[in-house]
Design an enzyme around this catalytic site. Sequence first.
Site, PDB file in Angstrom:
ATOM      1  N   GLU A 182      44.519  43.474  40.021  1.00  0.00           N
ATOM      2  CA  GLU A 182      43.595  42.237  38.587  1.00  0.00           C
ATOM      3  C   GLU A 182      45.004  41.508  40.036  1.00  0.00           C
ATOM      4  OE1 GLU A 182      44.955  42.436  34.941  1.00  0.00           O
ATOM      5  OE2 GLU A 182      44.915  39.934  35.454  1.00  0.00           O
ATOM      6  N   GLU A 208      49.402  49.984  32.831  1.00  0.00           N
ATOM      7  CA  GLU A 208      50.241  49.219  33.952  1.00  0.00           C
ATOM      8  C   GLU A 208      52.156  48.924  34.461  1.00  0.00           C
ATOM      9  OE1 GLU A 208      51.199  45.237  32.428  1.00  0.00           O
ATOM     10  OE2 GLU A 208      48.979  45.479  31.595  1.00  0.00           O
ATOM     11  N   ASP A 257      43.612  49.931  26.319  1.00  0.00           N
ATOM     12  CA  ASP A 257      45.047  49.978  27.245  1.00  0.00           C
ATOM     13  C   ASP A 257      45.995  50.287  25.995  1.00  0.00           C
ATOM     14  OD1 ASP A 257      45.832  47.999  29.105  1.00  0.00           O
ATOM     15  OD2 ASP A 257      44.747  46.550  28.918  1.00  0.00           O
ATOM     16  N   ASP A 310      43.921  44.914  26.290  1.00  0.00           N
ATOM     17  CA  ASP A 310      45.337  44.621  25.373  1.00  0.00           C
ATOM     18  C   ASP A 310      44.951  42.546  25.380  1.00  0.00           C
ATOM     19  OD1 ASP A 310      46.027  44.288  27.885  1.00  0.00           O
ATOM     20  OD2 ASP A 310      48.349  44.711  27.073  1.00  0.00           O
ATOM     21  N   SER A 311      44.346  42.180  26.551  1.00  0.00           N
ATOM     22  CA  SER A 311      43.535  40.871  26.852  1.00  0.00           C
ATOM     23  C   SER A 311      43.488  40.287  25.393  1.00  0.00           C
ATOM     24  CB  SER A 311      42.585  40.936  27.815  1.00  0.00           C
ATOM     25  OG  SER A 311      41.632  41.629  27.238  1.00  0.00           O
ATOM     26  N   LYS A 336      44.004  52.939  29.180  1.00  0.00           N
ATOM     27  CA  LYS A 336      45.211  52.659  30.250  1.00  0.00           C
ATOM     28  C   LYS A 336      46.088  52.252  30.640  1.00  0.00           C
ATOM     29  CE  LYS A 336      44.053  48.199  31.888  1.00  0.00           C
ATOM     30  NZ  LYS A 336      45.084  47.159  32.175  1.00  0.00           N
TER      31      LYS A 336
END
Length: 308
Positions: A197, A130, A98, A59-60, A128
């Site tokens: 990260e 978070e 993501d 999602d960057s 993925k």
Amino acid sequence: MSDIQSPVSAVPQDRKKISIPLIQAMKARHEPISMLTAYDYPTALIMDQTGIDIILVGDSLGMVVLGYDSTLPVTMDDMIHHCKAVARGAKYALLVGDMPFLSYQVSTSEAVRNAGRFLQEAGMNAVKLEGGRERAETIREIVHAGIPVMGHLGLTPQSVHKLGGFRPQGRNAETALELLEDALILQEAGCFSLVLESIPGRLARLVSESLDIPTLGIGAGVGCDGQVLVTHDLLGLFERFTPKFVKRYANLAAEMRQAFSQYKNEVKASAFPEAEHTIEMSDEEWHNLEQRLGKAKPSFIVHDEAIR
Ligand code: KIV
């Protein structure tokens, strides 16, 4: 001379699609895992040719491609659109999509449905998401639905406001211990791997050694089981800011500026296109055309002459 092979020659001829068991076997035999982000077809195609093990449609995307200040505005539809493009380009790498902000936090059933879209509509092999222990139940349910999950601990960009900025995590004993516990909880919940990260190198090594599943580090040192970078950082294509942990392998922004300005100058000077860039017709056909124009000029030419 370096014993690091050139990227394309390092790819075996009899390549197999990378699966989750293969990724886990890499940890077992201490083979570092390579992972990069991609958001479009040509990048995925080229990346796949080099034998990168895992391609993450991160999602960057929101920051390095769509120009937002954070990843928070990225939607499920944005992610699905870009995942589809990547899946059309990459045939060998394990593909991870993501999950964007609010696609898995509202309810478990919504999280399972959204995770399923990555596999069913977008051609991804895994998702993925978070977060630590607070995500354990959601992860369990997604994994129960047959969808592999990669966890993400440390600096979790979707919590940028809660964290007070994009800053390193786990730097004191208390937060380090919490992160180690979270990692063990996510493994128990069924994650097949974890992104770590922006955490201290020795903490990342401790976490990696404490887990059976592989860790992928970004700003977490060499003690992880693999490494991941945002491709636009690695290529020097995103200039707004570059985290300290990034190594630039190219300066594509400078190359693009050079190419665009040379093109502009050549257009302005009528130096482009040249004959080799121009489609031509045979002299015979051209004479035919002239003759036909002489006999019966198209109406726009007749009209033009009438004006004069
Ligand atoms: O969105 C992303 O690109 C990521 C990587 C930084 C791991 O989450």
